[in-house]
Scaffold this motif. Sequence first.
Motif, short mmCIF file in Angstrom:
data_model
loop_
_atom_site.label_atom_id
_atom_site.label_comp_id
_atom_site.label_asym_id
_atom_site.label_seq_id
_atom_site.Cartn_x
_atom_site.Cartn_y
_atom_site.Cartn_z
N SER A 157 5.25 -2.13 -5.93
CA SER A 157 5.71 -0.74 -6.05
C SER A 157 6.45 -0.60 -7.37
O SER A 157 7.23 -1.48 -7.75
CB SER A 157 6.63 -0.37 -4.89
N GLY B 265 -7.48 -0.07 -10.78
CA GLY B 265 -6.06 -0.39 -10.68
C GLY B 265 -5.21 0.74 -11.20
O GLY B 265 -5.70 1.65 -11.88
N THR C 279 -7.32 -2.27 0.55
CA THR C 279 -8.02 -1.88 -0.67
C THR C 279 -8.34 -3.07 -1.56
O THR C 279 -9.11 -2.94 -2.49
CB THR C 279 -7.15 -0.89 -1.48
N GLN C 280 -7.75 -4.21 -1.30
CA GLN C 280 -8.01 -5.39 -2.12
C GLN C 280 -8.62 -6.53 -1.29
O GLN C 280 -8.57 -7.68 -1.67
CB GLN C 280 -6.71 -5.88 -2.76
N ASP D 220 -8.18 -4.50 -8.38
CA ASP D 220 -9.45 -4.91 -7.79
C ASP D 220 -10.46 -4.97 -8.92
O ASP D 220 -10.66 -3.98 -9.63
CB ASP D 220 -9.88 -3.89 -6.73
N TYR E 211 0.99 -9.12 -2.99
CA TYR E 211 -0.28 -8.81 -3.66
C TYR E 211 -0.24 -7.45 -4.34
O TYR E 211 -0.98 -7.20 -5.28
CB TYR E 211 -1.44 -8.87 -2.67
N SER E 212 0.63 -6.57 -3.84
CA SER E 212 0.79 -5.25 -4.44
C SER E 212 2.24 -5.04 -4.83
O SER E 212 3.15 -5.60 -4.21
CB SER E 212 0.35 -4.15 -3.46
N PRO F 183 -3.66 -6.13 1.22
CA PRO F 183 -3.95 -4.73 1.45
C PRO F 183 -5.44 -4.51 1.63
O PRO F 183 -6.27 -5.19 1.02
CB PRO F 183 -3.45 -4.05 0.16
N LEU G 116 -1.60 -8.13 -9.84
CA LEU G 116 -0.98 -7.17 -8.92
C LEU G 116 -1.71 -5.83 -8.85
O LEU G 116 -1.91 -5.17 -9.88
CB LEU G 116 0.47 -6.96 -9.34
N ASN G 117 -2.10 -5.42 -7.67
CA ASN G 117 -2.71 -4.11 -7.39
C ASN G 117 -4.10 -3.91 -7.97
O ASN G 117 -4.65 -2.81 -7.90
CB ASN G 117 -1.82 -2.95 -7.89
N HIS H 26 -6.55 -15.40 -4.29
CA HIS H 26 -5.26 -15.34 -3.61
C HIS H 26 -4.76 -16.72 -3.22
O HIS H 26 -3.56 -16.91 -2.96
CB HIS H 26 -5.36 -14.44 -2.38
#
Length: 563
Positions: free
Chosen positions: A28, A412, A8-9, A388, A25-26, A6, A385-386, A16
């Motif tokens: 929901s 985050g 944003t990251q 930064d 990486y993200s 993403p 996850l999600n 990674h």
Amino acid sequence: MKAPIPETQAKNTAHHAHWPEGLPYSLSIPDTSLYVNLQVSALRYPDRPAVVFYDTVLSYARVHEEVLALAGYLQKECGVHRGDRVLLDMQNSPQFLIAYYAILRADAMVVPVNPMLLTEELRHYVEDSGAKVAFVSQEIFSRVAPLIGETCLTKVVAAAYSDYLIEPTELNVPDFVRAPYAVPAAPGVVPWKEALAAKRAPREHQVGPEDLACMPYTSGTTGKPKGCVHTHRSVMFNAVASPTWTGVVVPDHVALAVLPVFHVTGMQSVMNAMVFSGGAVVMLPRWDRDVAGQLITRYKVTSWTVIPTMMIDFLSNPRLGEYDLSGIKLVSGGGAAMPAAIAQKLLDLTGQQYMEGYGLSETMAATHINPRQHMKQQCLGIPYLNVDSRIVDPITFKEVPQGEVGEIWIHGPQVFKGYWNDERKTEEAFAMLDGKRFFRSGDLGYMDAEGFFFFTDRLKRMINASGFKVWPAEVEAMMYRHPAVQECCVIASKDAYRGETVKAVIVKKPGSAASGEDIIQWAQDNMAAYKVPRVVEFVETLPKTATGKVMWKALQDRELAKQ
């Protein structure tokens, strides 16, 4: 094939390369309140164990039924409304989990507190949060009792752990757990069983992801503990992300809850993670290495979140060979680095490498965790996850080069909204970088070439004693109440077992004959055990700056140089 990174990251993505295979990486998460996780698991797995307490097993259906009854009692008998705060002061037990979710179902916010706290410490939590209702276990009820009516606290639901010791057991059950209910009848005090028996039906559940959910307290370098405001969304994230990352998101896992669930690590990585997954939580109110081994064996524990001091004790048990540890698929923890020799012994015994992570009350547990396939010792892990996370110069607010030490900043979905009723501290806790709002952790560290984070020091003053966070300013404020103390500075002293322990450097008042033992005994009578100075040093003066501030860092550096 992994999902695209993403935007944003898209910075600092070296880690990674070691991302768990198959994970995006993200992530929901459910767009609901946290309570709905229990509701869903009770619908899916009504007969599966939700809680194991010694040899008593409570199904998801029973737990949910009792949650609804207590939620109704809170609303209709205690006057609890949406957004109200309810204190939860208990050790690990079925009642803690049930009360926690009942508070959420009643549309209120959980205020979990350390059951080691004494009356004057608890007074601040009650008055600051404005809690009018509390759930309290009977062995600590006497500490809460003086606050009923004297503060905003008007009603207490008192519980005896023995109410859930239904099955006979040969396990070593402590006396305070076996004790029958014996809280004296008094205005505003309601027995847990009576509240359940009222069978009040709760109103329609109203709250959503942006409503208040949980407010653990933390402290800084000055002042009293501060409430960390979390919504259902910020609590939900790690309740889902943690088991997803570690692979225990399926309902057949069994987690041993020996870390206190009032604290965010045990609360999220064990209790809330299992409720979301439909797994079982094996509750142990106090650490007992033999009972832990027996429970692991009997209930085929698969997941164990533990701190180094517990693991050191567990592995030194001469009875260790009697326990079947073959079911364990994950051993994880944080708060302090696991000694290399202990980690190796655990690996040799179970085949499991200790998975270290990092998080704070302000982030509702983890923001960094080691990936399973590439774990490093004494390492915080990678931003998961999600999340930064950056290493930033705390003075210039500029990112530092890889390998250099700076402050750990975090962005985050699990980051809190701010400190309760403290706009100034909230503003100080956040800063903008690359157009995003980052939480300033106050911890110093560095990032290696592979994107793994390592802890080096604390920008804030904090002592980590066996995983318990001790805030020197809070202990100092209490020590000044001692009649012999003229000046006091609290620092960390190395301890072979606890990692760090509390040391008080004291200037006595003229003419005082108080000994170090006298002061330690007084502290034991006036504050939680983990805060009590284990070492007292008397000095003629404390080093101070030109403006009169005590130079605690100079004392701390001197102490570390001696060891």
